[in-house]
Write an enzyme that holds these catalytic residues in place. Structure first.
Site, PDB file in Angstrom:
ATOM      1  N   ASP A   1      -9.007   4.164  -1.706  1.00  0.00           N
ATOM      2  CA  ASP A   1      -9.925   4.601  -0.643  1.00  0.00           C
ATOM      3  C   ASP A   1     -11.223   5.181  -1.187  1.00  0.00           C
ATOM      4  O   ASP A   1     -11.421   6.397  -1.212  1.00  0.00           O
ATOM      5  CB  ASP A   1      -9.209   5.613   0.254  1.00  0.00           C
TER       6      ASP A   1
ATOM      7  N   ASP B   1       0.849  -1.195   0.000  1.00  0.00           N
ATOM      8  CA  ASP B   1       0.000   0.000   0.000  1.00  0.00           C
ATOM      9  C   ASP B   1       0.886   1.248   0.000  1.00  0.00           C
ATOM     10  O   ASP B   1       2.112   1.144   0.137  1.00  0.00           O
ATOM     11  CB  ASP B   1      -0.866  -0.074   1.270  1.00  0.00           C
TER      12      ASP B   1
ATOM     13  N   GLU C   1       2.533   5.075  -3.963  1.00  0.00           N
ATOM     14  CA  GLU C   1       2.524   6.055  -5.086  1.00  0.00           C
ATOM     15  C   GLU C   1       3.884   6.720  -5.246  1.00  0.00           C
ATOM     16  O   GLU C   1       4.228   7.023  -6.386  1.00  0.00           O
ATOM     17  CB  GLU C   1       1.433   7.102  -4.836  1.00  0.00           C
TER      18      GLU C   1
HETATM   19  C1  GLC Z   1      -4.462   3.435   3.054  1.00  0.00           C
HETATM   20  C2  GLC Z   1      -5.103   2.262   2.313  1.00  0.00           C
HETATM   21  C3  GLC Z   1      -6.156   1.619   3.185  1.00  0.00           C
HETATM   22  C4  GLC Z   1      -5.518   1.190   4.507  1.00  0.00           C
HETATM   23  C5  GLC Z   1      -4.860   2.371   5.205  1.00  0.00           C
HETATM   24  C6  GLC Z   1      -4.102   1.955   6.447  1.00  0.00           C
HETATM   25  O1  GLC Z   1      -5.372   4.444   3.214  1.00  0.00           O
HETATM   26  O2  GLC Z   1      -5.645   2.661   1.082  1.00  0.00           O
HETATM   27  O3  GLC Z   1      -6.737   0.544   2.524  1.00  0.00           O
HETATM   28  O4  GLC Z   1      -6.495   0.633   5.342  1.00  0.00           O
HETATM   29  O5  GLC Z   1      -3.961   3.001   4.315  1.00  0.00           O
HETATM   30  O6  GLC Z   1      -3.087   1.065   6.146  1.00  0.00           O
END
Ligand code: GLC
Length: 784
Positions: free
Chosen positions: A478, A395, A398
């Site tokens: 998100d 995650d 980017e």
């Molecule tokens: C980011 C991700 C989300 C995750 C959060 C905490 O916002 O997109 O899915 O729960 O980080 O890790």
């Protein structure tokens, strides 16, 4: 000057020659055309010299292939013909036109030397045909058909994005244009810099593609059908590997299940409520102070025991591992220490580490553009893999940075490219930004493959670049719990599928915003059950939204849909396998299977609201789910079947009165769909026969594909593939089993044939040969 065989240059009249590439120079620009495969033309251009021939998206072998180009010259125009595609170039301006194999112009007026900007960067222009629809570009929102819109490629953390938010998390600079008759071509710009695509927004019917830097290096694919374009694109950028079968099961996530006891309680509840599931996710709170590759041992004293106890219940653990490494020298943090010792973190031009705030606070970032950093990263998984963790979630790649306006690292951060066939060099983050997430997921995938060479890795990434499908599944980030997101989420996943990313999903129930109403949550589970990746997830500090939330009636509906997905597992798995071979996605807009629907015009012949899973199932949710009035479903032809009842429709569609317990699903006449007895997890072998649901109609056929679902033994022959056909004859319905391929012995004991409108018949196995189902005395309409 044209770099051509001297004889051709000398000639005044048209002459022919065969070359393996054509290089032309004019106005300070150098242009090269080559044909790496049938139906594909690659066009590169640079100032003074050609750009470096290297790519993060197209492996060297795919770029090295060159089909012969037949060159003819007429005045100032050169024509290059290759298999299925050709180009016409004006030698003075280097303006180019790309044509298909039959000489129809696909893209005209592609800017030549004038496209190059003096200070770097470029702006290509071309003409769009008025009737063309544009699809692809990854998971952008906007409109489903991108025509009339403009989009930017710049990977961005876009919390609670809307239909108007652009850019989003991924950069996939590939699109497909499809005319009303279903004639398609594709264009892929292999450039990782910030770029924009304008599809007639600024100037009507003008395609404009610009980038702030990097090479003019693009491929035109001539189709002619939309599926052909996808296969051509897959030939360049690769296909997704066959996923482990458990990745197609239901996946339960939340930020976060915070302790061993909580994770066990979730597993217990899923099993207790008889909600089939394969995966539980652990988000950042399992870690020590949000530091990747640590475990908070107070909350999770024995991860190995937890993983193994869950596995016994048919559940696997997927853990988040973000790319930011806490900037914590001298604290015994192994991920930091080992990366620092080998000098693998990104630095500012002055030579000091770049440090940015993310979940752990101040963090440093691996330089994934170095092969060495990628292998180091891969090894960080050794401990978690040894503990029995089944998959990993990349995650924030980017990369996302908090507390800065740009939401990412400064563009002058220095990368040191040492990878693939790139010449080793330093470059700025401006060049590597859009590919950072793809390289992060590549490092994870390749690391897992090295750690467990015979296990199929599962990696989920948020950011990526073209070609990233070779390494990871993805989700749309998100989203919000709203009816609008339920709807645009489907369009995002359809366009992702048309951009190489088949195994994709969105957070079922919605991640952020207001808590979903019981109806919204139920609808999302219904639609999610037919999506390639079926993962429920939600942000921290909000009420629970697991499938058991709410009254029993809602929970029952959700359970029914999750169960149906598990019954359909052989069909789903077959679609995933097809994708891994061909690049044709599991989730498909109707026009991909039935290009003729586009001619109907109305909401792209249903493609905007409906979707197909594989070649045979069509799902038709309400086009206005927020205000459930009656709506009409129009199908691509006559004689489709209602999936739930097996009844054949008299006409080409029907009117639906929405009912929260139902989701209209239809089956192509002529489909043969494999199904299995219900299980609570793909980890458990179904008990009983394989079911073949036969929906008589034209072109009646289906395929069953099976293997162990987890290892690479299928590549060594341990699989089963068998095609089944059916034909209505005077004597009855003839079902023909073709020869089996592969030597995998599947779980089933016998096969049950459900021929709709005929009867149910059991057969001991699917030995090659045919079976006759006798004509019923009166048609029941339903094979049950
Ligand atoms: C980011 C991700 C989300 C995750 C959060 C905490 O916002 O997109 O899915 O729960 O980080 O890790």
């Amino acid at each position: 000057m044209a770099l051509l065989p001297a004889t051709l240059l000398a000639a005044g009249a048209p002459q022919a020659a065969t070359v393996d590439r054509m290089v032309l120079a004019s106005g300070g620009a150098v242009l090269e055309l080559s044909a790496p495969a049938s139906g594909i033309m690659r066009i590169r251009m640079g100032r003074g010299k050609l750009p470096e021939d290297a790519s993060w998206a197209v492996p060297a072998a795919a770029r090295a292939a060159r089909l012969p180009l037949q060159v003819t010259r007429s005045g100032e125009t050169l024509q290059l013909r290759s298999a299925g595609i050709s180009a016409r170039i004006d030698r003075r301006t280097l303006r180019t036109e790309v044509l298909d194999g039959s000489g129809n112009v696909l893209l005209s007026d592609l800017a030549g030397s004038a496209a190059l900007a003096a200070g770097g960067g470029f702006r290509l222009r071309g003409k769009l045909a008025g009737a063309d629809h544009i699809f692809g570009l990854g998971d952008k929102t906007g409109t489903f058909d991108r025509k009339g819109g403009a989009y930017t490629m710049w990977n961005s953390d876009a919390y609670k994005f809307t239909q108007a938010t652009d850019p989003l998390y991924k950069s996939i600079p590939f699109f497909m244009a499809v005319g009303d008759r279903g004639r398609a071509y594709g264009l892929f710009l292999d450039n990782t810099w910030r770029s924009t695509f304008d599809f007639g927004k600024t100037e009507r019917d003008v395609l404009s593609i610009s980038a702030e830097g990097g090479p003019v290096d693009y491929y035109v694919m001539s189709g002619p059908a939309p599926k052909d374009v996808l296969q051509q694109y897959a030939r360049l950028t690769g296909t997704a590997p066959l996923p482990p079968q458990w990745a197609l099961g239901f996946q339960q996530s939340k930020w976060s299940y915070k302790s061993d006891a909580e994770v066990r309680a979730i597993a217990q509840r899923l099993r207790g409520e008889r909600l089939p599931a394969d995966v539980v996710y652990m988000d950042i709170d399992y870690q020590d102070r949000s530091r990747p590759f640590t475990v908070n041992r107070k909350a999770f004293p024995d991860l190995r025991q937890l993983a193994s106890d869950l596995r016994a219940q048919g559940l696997r653990l997927v853990l988040i591992t973000d790319p930011h490494i806490a900037n914590a020298p001298g604290q015994g943090y192994a991920a930091y220490d080992s990366g620092a010792v080998q000098d693998l973190f990104l630095k500012l031009p002055g030579g000091e580490y770049y440090s940015g705030d993310v979940w752990p606070g101040a963090s440093v970032f691996p330089d994934f553009s170095r092969a060495k950093a990628r292998s180091w990263w891969g090894e960080l998984y050794a401990g978690l893999v040894a503990d029995g963790v089944a998959g990993f979630w990349n995650d924030m790649n980017e990369p996302s940075i908090f507390n800065v306006a740009s939401k990412t690292m400064p563009l002058d951060v220095v990368h040191r490219i040492e990878s693939d066939d790139f010449a080793p060099r330093t470059t700025s983050h401006a060049e590597l930004h859009n590919v950072y997430g793809q390289l992060n997921s590549r490092a994870t995938y390749e690391g897992l493959s090295r750690l467990q060479p015979d296990v199929r890795p599962f990696v989920l990434t948020r950011a990526t670049y073209a070609g990233g499908q070779r390494y990871a599944a993805t989700w749309t980030g998100d989203n919000a719990s709203s009816w609008q997101h339920l709807k645009i989420g489907t369009q995002q996943l359809l366009n992702l599928g048309l951009s190489g990313f088949s195994l994709a999903g969105n957070d079922v129930g919605g991640y952020a915003g207001e808590h979903p109403s019981p109806d919204l949550l139920t609808r999302w589970f219904q639609v999610g059950a037919f999506m390639p990746l079926f993962r429920a997830h939600a942000e921290t500090n909000r009420p629970d939204q697991e499938p058991w939330v709410g009254d029993a009636a809602h929970v029952d509906i959700r359970r029914r849909f999750i169960e149906e997905r598990y019954r359909l597992m052989p069909y789903l798995y077959g679609a995933a396998e097809e994708n891994s071979r061909t690049g044709v996605p599991m989730l498909r807009p109707v026009f991909l299977n039935f290009p003729q629907v586009l001619a109907k015009g109305d909401r792209l012949g249903g493609s905007e609201d409906q979707f197909m899973l594989g070649g045979d199932l069509l799902v038709a949710p309400s086009p206005t789910p927020e205000s459930p009035g009656e709506y009409t479903v129009e199908l691509p032809g006559k004689g489709w079947y209602n999936y739930w009842t097996g009844q054949r429709l008299a006409g080409k569609g029907e009117t639906i009165k929405p009912d929260i317990a139902q989701l209209p699903v239809y089956v192509r006449p002529g489909a043969i769909i494999p199904k299995q007895p219900l299980v609570q997890s793909t980890a458990f072998a179904p008990k009983g026969p394989l079911e073949l649901h036969i929906y008589p109609g034209p072109d009646c056929q289906g395929e069953i594909y099976a293997d162990d679902g987890a290892s690479l033994a299928y590549q060594r022959g341990a699989y089963l593939r068998q095609r089944i056909r059916c034909e209505e004859t005077e004597a009855g319905l003839r079902v023909e089993f073709e020869q089996r391929q592969g030597d995998w012995k599947p779980w089933w004991n016998g096969v049950k044939l459900h021929a709709y409108g005929w009867s149910v018949q059991a057969v001991p196995d699917m030995a090659a040969g045919s079976i006759l189902i006798p004509r019923p005395t009166h048609s029941s309409g339903n094979g049950e």
